[in-house]
Write an enzyme that holds these catalytic residues in place. Sequence first.
Site: not given
Length: 516
Positions: A198, A393
């Site tokens: 992430d 992201d």
Amino acid sequence: MAAAAARCAGHGGGGGFLLRRRLLAAAAFLAAFGLCAAAADDAATGRGQGHDHVMLSVEDMFPDSSSSSPSCDAPPRDHRHDATSSTTRMTIVHRHGPCSPLAAAHGEPPSHGEILAADQSRAESIQHRVSTTTTGRVNPKRSRHRQQQPPSAPAPAASLSSSTASLPASPGRALGTGNYVVTVGLGTPASRYTVVFDTGSDTTWVQCQPCVVACYEQREKLFDPASSSTYANVSCAAPACSDLDVSGCSGGHCLYGVQYGDGSYSIGFFAMDTLTLSSYDAVKGFRFGCGERNDGLFGEAAGLLGLGRGKTSLPVQTYGKYGGVFAHCLPPRSTGTGYLDFGAGSPPATTTTPMLTGNGPTFYYVGMTGIRVGGRLLPIAPSVFAAAGTIVDSGTVITRLPPAAYSSLRSAFAAAMAARGYRKAAAVSLLDTCYDFTGMSQVAIPTVSLLFQGGAALDVDASGIMYTVSASQVCLAFAGNEDGGDVGIVGNTQLKTFGVAYDIGKKVVGFSPGAC
């Protein structure tokens, strides 16, 4: 022109003079627009692209269809680590796909509704954090969202077995987890764990023994610190303890706590051990969270690999080793594999844009400047993108755009689809521009390009333009933010097949098409 037409028409014999004249006329038209080669490629592959559209096989929109055999081989362009290599490469897989180590775990994968609902929660949580860390004040709409969050997790500062304390307020720690995983080794000897990677999180953590109060179910065995000869807790007095966003102290040992948008959390000891990124490359003394109290929907992954820009993240901790450089490529389908590279040995990015590090912590901020649909630049004022900024992201599924930008994109896309006669379909959750492709074998959809400062362009791959629920519901894979002040997010659907490179030292983000 005649020569080009002749090449396009070919030299087939026996067709008659009139037929050959017609073929030459048609070929001349195609050659004039440079479409001959593209038309031939489309016919051969069922998937081609013109200047304004891309051809897609409807069957290819279903990555888990019976005709799509899993391709779980090693990542392309695999760089083996040796004395001349400065790159470590890991394999990325979709955590719900057949190549995932978690694929055999019991339970059904989440529904499209659940995926999109969780994605919305993550996007809102990111926007809440950005609104507080970049302006020092909370967007009122983000504040209302925060008040509607589930109850907070227990505090790390209290006993791990306590059930009465509250996690100290930490705006934006509620992010939710992504849907791509990698396998790492931890400890000495190393045990293998499947973790979500992430770019929107800093602290890496895994579930650990002993499990105090509760742990969620995971596929692999919990990490046992007692079985590792190189494990050590971080002292409360160590500077590393103060690098955490939320920390506590127990018996002189540093505690960490992270919480996510759906109420999930992990609490435990902040520790050090050897992290093995591949069979040949290890990071000694890596600081991570050893979670002894964890709860949430993590898809049976063992934990999370934090790739943000904060001090506790993997790229920052390994800056001396890899120079703050890493890159990833997400596969076009859940039946395939991508890669996660660390180090400067990866192929250079085709195009780069400045990393706007002054905009705030953790996230990878970039300056979006425009959007093209069908090859045409949309009439969107630059101020629309500049108002709140944009981040890249890996954990967000659907790209979020400012309301005005999304409205322009949706209108242009819908007009192009209407011109081709495609039937509209009902909306799906946050996706409001959907089509019914029932009974069709191929469709032509408008190309979409995202433009950034420095002249960088992300010409979204065909696999990243639409989100498929069923043949009767195939939707534009973009959504509009609720407020013009909410940060834009380039999500992982639009990043598929691109090599996305992050260089913290040079402060650039790069894009390379067709990398996996």
